[in-house]
Write a protein that holds these residues in place. Structure first.
Motif, short mmCIF file in Angstrom:
data_model
loop_
_atom_site.label_atom_id
_atom_site.label_comp_id
_atom_site.label_asym_id
_atom_site.label_seq_id
_atom_site.Cartn_x
_atom_site.Cartn_y
_atom_site.Cartn_z
N ILE A 164 0.86 -1.18 0.00
CA ILE A 164 0.00 0.00 0.00
C ILE A 164 0.89 1.23 0.00
O ILE A 164 1.78 1.37 0.84
N ALA A 165 0.65 2.12 -0.95
CA ALA A 165 1.33 3.41 -0.99
C ALA A 165 0.30 4.48 -0.65
O ALA A 165 -0.69 4.65 -1.36
N MET A 166 0.54 5.20 0.45
CA MET A 166 -0.45 6.17 0.89
C MET A 166 0.21 7.32 1.64
O MET A 166 1.29 7.14 2.24
N PRO A 167 -0.40 8.51 1.62
CA PRO A 167 0.13 9.60 2.45
C PRO A 167 -0.05 9.26 3.93
O PRO A 167 -1.06 8.67 4.32
N PHE A 168 0.91 9.62 4.74
CA PHE A 168 0.80 9.39 6.17
C PHE A 168 0.04 10.54 6.84
O PHE A 168 0.02 11.67 6.33
N GLN A 169 -0.61 10.24 7.96
CA GLN A 169 -1.32 11.24 8.76
C GLN A 169 -2.29 12.07 7.91
O GLN A 169 -2.25 13.30 7.88
N LEU A 170 -3.18 11.37 7.23
CA LEU A 170 -4.12 12.04 6.35
C LEU A 170 -4.98 13.06 7.08
O LEU A 170 -5.44 14.04 6.49
N TRP A 171 -5.22 12.85 8.37
CA TRP A 171 -6.08 13.76 9.12
C TRP A 171 -5.46 15.14 9.31
O TRP A 171 -6.14 16.10 9.67
N ASN A 172 -4.15 15.27 9.04
CA ASN A 172 -3.49 16.57 9.21
C ASN A 172 -3.59 17.46 7.97
O ASN A 172 -3.09 18.59 7.98
N TRP A 173 -4.20 16.96 6.90
CA TRP A 173 -4.21 17.69 5.63
C TRP A 173 -5.61 18.14 5.22
O TRP A 173 -5.86 18.44 4.06
N VAL A 174 -6.53 18.18 6.19
CA VAL A 174 -7.92 18.51 5.88
C VAL A 174 -8.05 19.87 5.21
O VAL A 174 -8.81 20.05 4.25
N GLN A 175 -7.32 20.87 5.70
CA GLN A 175 -7.45 22.22 5.17
C GLN A 175 -7.04 22.30 3.70
O GLN A 175 -7.46 23.22 2.99
N TYR A 176 -6.23 21.34 3.25
CA TYR A 176 -5.75 21.38 1.87
C TYR A 176 -6.63 20.58 0.92
O TYR A 176 -6.66 20.87 -0.28
N VAL A 177 -7.30 19.55 1.42
CA VAL A 177 -8.08 18.69 0.53
C VAL A 177 -9.57 18.97 0.61
O VAL A 177 -10.35 18.40 -0.15
N GLY A 178 -10.01 19.83 1.52
CA GLY A 178 -11.42 20.19 1.61
C GLY A 178 -12.31 19.06 2.08
O GLY A 178 -13.45 18.94 1.63
N ALA A 179 -11.80 18.23 2.97
CA ALA A 179 -12.57 17.09 3.48
C ALA A 179 -13.06 17.40 4.89
O ALA A 179 -12.42 18.15 5.63
N PRO A 180 -14.19 16.80 5.29
CA PRO A 180 -14.67 16.98 6.68
C PRO A 180 -13.68 16.40 7.67
O PRO A 180 -13.20 15.27 7.50
N GLN A 181 -13.36 17.14 8.70
CA GLN A 181 -12.39 16.69 9.69
C GLN A 181 -12.82 15.38 10.33
O GLN A 181 -11.99 14.48 10.55
N ALA A 182 -14.12 15.23 10.61
CA ALA A 182 -14.59 14.01 11.28
C ALA A 182 -14.32 12.78 10.43
O ALA A 182 -13.93 11.72 10.95
N GLU A 183 -14.54 12.89 9.12
CA GLU A 183 -14.31 11.73 8.26
C GLU A 183 -12.83 11.40 8.14
O GLU A 183 -12.43 10.23 8.09
N MET A 184 -11.99 12.43 8.10
CA MET A 184 -10.57 12.18 7.99
C MET A 184 -9.99 11.69 9.32
O MET A 184 -9.00 10.95 9.34
N ASP A 185 -10.61 12.08 10.42
CA ASP A 185 -10.15 11.60 11.73
C ASP A 185 -10.32 10.09 11.86
O ASP A 185 -9.68 9.46 12.72
N ALA A 186 -11.18 9.50 11.03
CA ALA A 186 -11.37 8.05 11.08
C ALA A 186 -10.07 7.29 10.80
O ALA A 186 -9.90 6.15 11.25
N TRP A 187 -9.13 7.95 10.10
CA TRP A 187 -7.86 7.29 9.82
C TRP A 187 -7.02 7.08 11.08
O TRP A 187 -6.15 6.20 11.11
N ARG A 188 -7.27 7.88 12.12
CA ARG A 188 -6.45 7.78 13.32
C ARG A 188 -6.56 6.41 13.99
O ARG A 188 -5.58 5.89 14.54
N ASN A 189 -7.75 5.82 13.95
CA ASN A 189 -8.02 4.60 14.72
C ASN A 189 -8.28 3.38 13.85
O ASN A 189 -8.75 2.37 14.36
N ARG A 190 -7.99 3.48 12.57
CA ARG A 190 -8.19 2.33 11.69
C ARG A 190 -6.85 1.73 11.30
O ARG A 190 -5.94 2.44 10.87
#
Length: 407
Positions: A164-190
């Protein structure tokens, strides 16, 4: 370094040489060494491998027979006309093993199946507004069976793992990708690695996406491979990788050479992050301001529908940023090459290389030996191919496989 592996250092003008071991118990290492050499050099005869590795002719013969029996090497036509027995070159068998690479991007998902040579066999892709764990799992559950069906049934058991090739800590980039913080926070615990391993029923490895792209250049790249190079990959955000002495350098957390946050001067002289001047997202924003549709950037890497004025301004800013980042990196780590690749048409990539070279040589290079700047050789699929290269490397390449051998 694995037991039994010896790296022989030569003068600076020479190349490092990998050696095998004739001791018992080293078969696994020596088999990977042989496969690494054949991948690197192309078809080789037993005598060539014995000369390159220092292994005895008998040891090499046993290894080659075993790898051929396992379907990993393929026998070529004998070369006659020399004294003694005809020389029989052996090459990698494309159907010897297969690997899966999953690229999790900020705008798209891609699952690719490659053969033992690194050639894509099948691929599935999906574009989205932003990545979520549920979207990744659902896509993989749908795409994986479809991709595997592209293989004949008797070859499906040869799939050796998924990367798997993926950006790390996706929840830290919400302001740049225009995604809801709650949905991106799901990456923290998955634990996406464990979830997909259970889903696929095979080992799964995770790596930073730009680092994986750099790894693809190291494993599957063509032409001369420099020992030390800095690698820039253009995607939604620009990312990077670093190769030192033939090794992919990942750092303590696996995020080494994450070039995006590097400070570079903007047109107004104010310092900015490299990702804020040299990312595709910056080009997309400029297109929107000009009334152009940026969605084409994420659809087809071979064609961008963008006006010349908008593109040229972005190219100038990106090149200036890359040149400044290259100068800073060169002051810290001596390297002879910088490679530039990305999700973009080859012509645009070549223009970035040209403009970056020119921008670098406009800077004060006192005390710096400027590296050669050139295009990468893998292209838009580097992240997915780099993901698939992770399990391939784990199973079939030696640790220092990327070092050039001396013949």
């Amino acid at each position: 370094m694995r037991q039994g592996q010896e790296t022989v250092d030569h003068p600076v003008t020479s190349k490092p040489r990998l050696r095998g071991s004739n001791q018992s118990g080293m078969r696994a290492h020596n088999e990977r060494l042989v496969l690494s050499l054949v991948r690197r050099e192309g078809a080789l005869a037993k005598s060539d491998i014995a000369r390159m590795t220092g292994l005895s002719a008998q040891t090499v013969s046993v290894i080659m027979r075993a790898l051929e029996a396992d379907g990993l090497l393929r026998r070529g036509e004998p070369i006659r006309g020399r004294i003694g027995q005809p020389s029989v070159p052996m090459s990698l068998a494309p159907d010897g093993a297969y690997f899966l690479g999953l690229k999790i991007g900020r705008r798209s998902l891609e699952l690719t199946l490659i053969d033992f040579l690194g050639q894509p066999v099948a691929s599935r892709r999906r574009i989205y507004a932003y990545p979520t764990p549920d979207a990744v799992v659902a896509f993989t559950a749908e795409a994986l069976p479809a991709v595997l069906r592209e293989l004949p049934p008797d070859r499906r058991q040869r799939v050796g793992g998924m990367g798997i090739a993926m950006p790390f800590q996706l929840w830290n980039w919400v302001q740049y990708v225009g995604a809801p913080q709650a949905e991106m926070d799901a990456w923290r615990n998955r634990d996406i690695q464990s979830e997909l391993s259970a889903l696929a029923g095979m080992p799964v490895h995770v790596q930073n996406d730009a680092t994986a792209a750099c790894g693809a250049e190291l494993v599957f790249g063509t032409g001369e491979r420099p020992k030390d190079f800095l690698y820039f990959y253009f995607a939604y955000f620009i990312g990077g990788g670093l190769v030192l002495n033939g090794h992919l350098f990942t750092g303590r957390t696996g995020n080494a050479a994450g070039v995006g946050p590097m400070p570079v001067p903007g047109r107004d002289g104010q310092m900015r992050r490299l990702l804020n001047v040299a990312s595709m997202s910056v080009l997309a924003q400029a297109m929107e301001r000009a009334g152009e549709d940026p969605s084409t950037l994420w659809v087809n890497p071979d064609h961008w529908d963008v006006s010349e004025r908008v593109l040229s301004d972005w190219l100038d800013d990106a090149a200036a940023g890359l040149a400044s980042a290259t100068l800073s990196a060169s002051a810290l780590v001596e390297m002879d090459t910088v490679m530039i690749d990305g999700w973009m048409p080859a012509g645009i990539r070549a223009e970035i290389v040209r403009r970056t070279t020119a921008a670098l040589h406009r800077l004060d290079l006192s005390g710096i030996e400027p590296p050669l700047i050139r295009a990468g050789t893998v292209g838009a699929q580097a992240r997915a191919l780099g993901a698939a290269a992770i399990p391939l490397s784990q199973r079939y390449l030696v640790e220092a496989w990327g070092a050039t051998v001396e013949s």
